[in-house]
Design a protein around this motif. Structure first.
Motif, PDB file in Angstrom:
ATOM      1  N   MET A 167      95.316  42.529 -17.643  1.00 30.77           N
ATOM      2  CA  MET A 167      96.141  41.889 -18.647  1.00 30.77           C
ATOM      3  C   MET A 167      95.526  40.557 -19.067  1.00 30.77           C
ATOM      4  SD  MET A 167      98.992  42.911 -19.836  1.00 30.77           S
ATOM      5  CE  MET A 167      99.979  44.342 -19.725  1.00 30.77           C
ATOM      6  N   ALA A 168      95.521  40.288 -20.333  1.00 32.29           N
ATOM      7  CA  ALA A 168      94.993  39.033 -20.851  1.00 32.29           C
ATOM      8  C   ALA A 168      96.063  37.945 -20.768  1.00 32.29           C
ATOM      9  CB  ALA A 168      94.547  39.218 -22.297  1.00 32.29           C
ATOM     10  N   LEU A 169      95.608  36.719 -20.760  1.00 29.51           N
ATOM     11  CA  LEU A 169      96.526  35.600 -20.810  1.00 29.51           C
ATOM     12  C   LEU A 169      96.929  35.349 -22.260  1.00 29.51           C
ATOM     13  CD1 LEU A 169      94.838  33.035 -18.391  1.00 29.51           C
ATOM     14  CD2 LEU A 169      96.632  34.707 -17.883  1.00 29.51           C
ATOM     15  N   ASP A 170      98.094  34.761 -22.433  1.00 27.13           N
ATOM     16  CA  ASP A 170      98.577  34.356 -23.748  1.00 27.13           C
ATOM     17  C   ASP A 170      98.322  32.854 -23.876  1.00 27.13           C
ATOM     18  OD1 ASP A 170      99.880  34.354 -26.228  1.00 27.13           O
ATOM     19  OD2 ASP A 170     101.832  33.985 -25.284  1.00 27.13           O
ATOM     20  N   PHE A 171      97.406  32.478 -24.775  1.00 31.86           N
ATOM     21  CA  PHE A 171      97.020  31.072 -24.915  1.00 31.86           C
ATOM     22  C   PHE A 171      97.813  30.394 -26.025  1.00 31.86           C
ATOM     23  CE2 PHE A 171      93.334  32.837 -22.777  1.00 31.86           C
ATOM     24  CZ  PHE A 171      93.137  31.893 -21.784  1.00 31.86           C
ATOM     25  N   THR A 172      98.190  29.139 -25.761  1.00 27.02           N
ATOM     26  CA  THR A 172      98.899  28.318 -26.732  1.00 27.02           C
ATOM     27  C   THR A 172      98.254  26.942 -26.759  1.00 27.02           C
ATOM     28  OG1 THR A 172     100.972  29.444 -26.181  1.00 27.02           O
ATOM     29  CG2 THR A 172     101.144  27.383 -27.423  1.00 27.02           C
ATOM     30  N   LEU A 173      97.911  26.492 -27.956  1.00 28.31           N
ATOM     31  CA  LEU A 173      97.408  25.137 -28.144  1.00 28.31           C
ATOM     32  C   LEU A 173      98.590  24.247 -28.510  1.00 28.31           C
ATOM     33  CD1 LEU A 173      94.930  23.241 -28.363  1.00 28.31           C
ATOM     34  CD2 LEU A 173      94.830  23.866 -30.794  1.00 28.31           C
ATOM     35  N   ASP A 174      98.665  23.108 -27.869  1.00 27.82           N
ATOM     36  CA  ASP A 174      99.728  22.133 -28.120  1.00 27.82           C
ATOM     37  C   ASP A 174     101.125  22.707 -27.901  1.00 27.82           C
ATOM     38  OD1 ASP A 174      97.744  20.268 -28.887  1.00 27.82           O
ATOM     39  OD2 ASP A 174      97.801  21.000 -30.962  1.00 27.82           O
ATOM     40  N   PRO A 175     101.368  23.317 -26.750  1.00 27.03           N
ATOM     41  CA  PRO A 175     102.729  23.809 -26.493  1.00 27.03           C
ATOM     42  C   PRO A 175     103.685  22.632 -26.353  1.00 27.03           C
ATOM     43  CG  PRO A 175     101.446  23.869 -24.478  1.00 27.03           C
ATOM     44  CD  PRO A 175     100.500  23.476 -25.584  1.00 27.03           C
ATOM     45  N   PRO A 176     104.962  22.853 -26.654  1.00 28.36           N
ATOM     46  CA  PRO A 176     105.928  21.769 -26.433  1.00 28.36           C
ATOM     47  C   PRO A 176     105.964  21.404 -24.952  1.00 28.36           C
ATOM     48  CG  PRO A 176     106.943  23.644 -27.587  1.00 28.36           C
ATOM     49  CD  PRO A 176     105.569  24.065 -27.182  1.00 28.36           C
ATOM     50  N   VAL A 177     105.918  20.122 -24.689  1.00 27.61           N
ATOM     51  CA  VAL A 177     105.927  19.661 -23.296  1.00 27.61           C
ATOM     52  C   VAL A 177     107.373  19.493 -22.865  1.00 27.61           C
ATOM     53  CG1 VAL A 177     105.223  17.868 -21.679  1.00 27.61           C
ATOM     54  CG2 VAL A 177     103.696  18.533 -23.547  1.00 27.61           C
ATOM     55  N   ASP A 178     107.743  20.304 -21.897  1.00 31.44           N
ATOM     56  CA  ASP A 178     109.065  20.217 -21.295  1.00 31.44           C
ATOM     57  C   ASP A 178     108.867  20.217 -19.776  1.00 31.44           C
ATOM     58  OD1 ASP A 178     108.548  22.870 -20.545  1.00 31.44           O
ATOM     59  OD2 ASP A 178     109.873  23.720 -22.061  1.00 31.44           O
ATOM     60  N   PRO A 179     109.924  20.048 -18.999  1.00 28.84           N
ATOM     61  CA  PRO A 179     109.752  20.006 -17.540  1.00 28.84           C
ATOM     62  C   PRO A 179     109.097  21.263 -16.958  1.00 28.84           C
ATOM     63  CG  PRO A 179     111.873  19.088 -18.122  1.00 28.84           C
ATOM     64  CD  PRO A 179     111.301  19.675 -19.386  1.00 28.84           C
ATOM     65  N   VAL A 180     109.366  22.431 -17.536  1.00 30.16           N
ATOM     66  CA  VAL A 180     108.771  23.670 -17.017  1.00 30.16           C
ATOM     67  C   VAL A 180     107.259  23.660 -17.220  1.00 30.16           C
ATOM     68  CG1 VAL A 180     108.694  26.180 -17.273  1.00 30.16           C
ATOM     69  CG2 VAL A 180     110.900  24.994 -17.293  1.00 30.16           C
ATOM     70  N   LEU A 181     106.814  23.279 -18.413  1.00 29.81           N
ATOM     71  CA  LEU A 181     105.375  23.210 -18.674  1.00 29.81           C
ATOM     72  C   LEU A 181     104.738  22.131 -17.811  1.00 29.81           C
ATOM     73  CD1 LEU A 181     102.881  24.100 -20.361  1.00 29.81           C
ATOM     74  CD2 LEU A 181     103.414  22.177 -21.852  1.00 29.81           C
ATOM     75  N   ARG A 182     105.346  20.962 -17.786  1.00 36.51           N
ATOM     76  CA  ARG A 182     104.798  19.858 -16.986  1.00 36.51           C
ATOM     77  C   ARG A 182     104.630  20.281 -15.534  1.00 36.51           C
ATOM     78  NH1 ARG A 182     109.165  16.133 -16.200  1.00 36.51           N
ATOM     79  NH2 ARG A 182     109.522  17.586 -14.501  1.00 36.51           N
ATOM     80  N   ASP A 183     105.649  20.883 -14.960  1.00 36.41           N
ATOM     81  CA  ASP A 183     105.578  21.301 -13.561  1.00 36.41           C
ATOM     82  C   ASP A 183     104.586  22.451 -13.374  1.00 36.41           C
ATOM     83  OD1 ASP A 183     107.447  19.346 -13.057  1.00 36.41           O
ATOM     84  OD2 ASP A 183     109.127  20.744 -12.789  1.00 36.41           O
ATOM     85  N   GLY A 184     104.470  23.312 -14.374  1.00 33.54           N
ATOM     86  CA  GLY A 184     103.507  24.405 -14.302  1.00 33.54           C
ATOM     87  C   GLY A 184     102.077  23.901 -14.280  1.00 33.54           C
ATOM     88  N   VAL A 185     101.767  22.939 -15.150  1.00 34.88           N
ATOM     89  CA  VAL A 185     100.416  22.366 -15.175  1.00 34.88           C
ATOM     90  C   VAL A 185     100.161  21.578 -13.895  1.00 34.88           C
ATOM     91  CG1 VAL A 185      98.845  20.787 -16.378  1.00 34.88           C
ATOM     92  CG2 VAL A 185     100.292  22.363 -17.692  1.00 34.88           C
ATOM     93  N   LEU A 186     101.166  20.843 -13.431  1.00 34.83           N
ATOM     94  CA  LEU A 186     101.027  20.085 -12.184  1.00 34.83           C
ATOM     95  C   LEU A 186     100.749  21.026 -11.012  1.00 34.83           C
ATOM     96  CD1 LEU A 186     101.185  17.392 -10.668  1.00 34.83           C
ATOM     97  CD2 LEU A 186     103.663  17.750 -10.499  1.00 34.83           C
ATOM     98  N   GLY A 187     101.493  22.117 -10.924  1.00 34.90           N
ATOM     99  CA  GLY A 187     101.267  23.086  -9.850  1.00 34.90           C
ATOM    100  C   GLY A 187      99.899  23.733  -9.949  1.00 34.90           C
TER     101      GLY A 187
END
Length: 174
Positions: A1-21
């Motif tokens: 399965m390929a990844l779904d890429f997004t440029l400039d996604p909205p930064v919310d706590p879920v994204l922030r914590d996902g990138v941090l993890g």
């Protein structure tokens, strides 16, 4: 399965914590992304905040790859060059694929998505990145079309007596 890429996604706590993890897990799997393992999320967080501030100020962009479960599986930061004579190329920083997804071609997919994003930025003709020597990263980047254009021997100190080269790679987009 390929990844779904997004440029400039909205930064919310879920994204922030996902990138941090992601950043913490990549580092602790001995990934060369600005830290030396072991690290905690608390140690990585200030650096992530600096990247998020750069995004809010328009100096950086975030490219995120999500897996089929919607989890952050890959990420990289694209940073504008502010020098008036060098605005035709960008920096690619903190290139990461989660350890559970490595070996699936997602690193190549991430770099291809970064190149596509850079081409869409208007006037960008190349991507530069640096990588830490000693891990074979320069061979991976070369296999993706990057050329080694500079090397500073022993510029990175990862531990007492353990120095690594700082390698600059370039991907022409023309």
């Amino acid at each position: 399965m390929a990844l779904d890429f997004t440029l400039d996604p909205p930064v919310d706590p879920v994204l922030r914590d996902g990138v941090l993890g992601l950043w913490t897990d990549v580092t602790n799997a001995d990934g060369a992304v600005g830290f030396v393992p072991p690290v905690s999320a608390d140690e990585v967080r200030p650096e992530l905040v600096r990247h998020l501030v750069a995004m809010a100020e328009g100096r950086a962009r975030l490219l995120v790859g999500r897996d089929t479960d919607g989890e952050v599986a890959a990420a990289a930061f694209l940073t504008h060059n502010t020098h008036r004579l060098m605005r035709h190329w960008i920096w690619l920083y903190t290139v990461m694929v989660h350890p559970r997804h490595q070996g699936k071609g997602y690193g190549r997919d991430l770099l291809a998505a970064a190149a596509d994003a850079a081409r869409g930025m208007g006037g960008v003709t190349a991507i530069r990145l640096t990588c830490r020597g000693g891990a074979g990263l320069e061979r991976f980047y070369a296999s993706c079309g990057y050329k080694e254009v500079g090397r500073v021997p022993e510029a990175i100190r990862v531990a007492d007596g353990d120095y690594r080269d700082d390698i600059t790679m370039l991907l022409p987009l023309l």
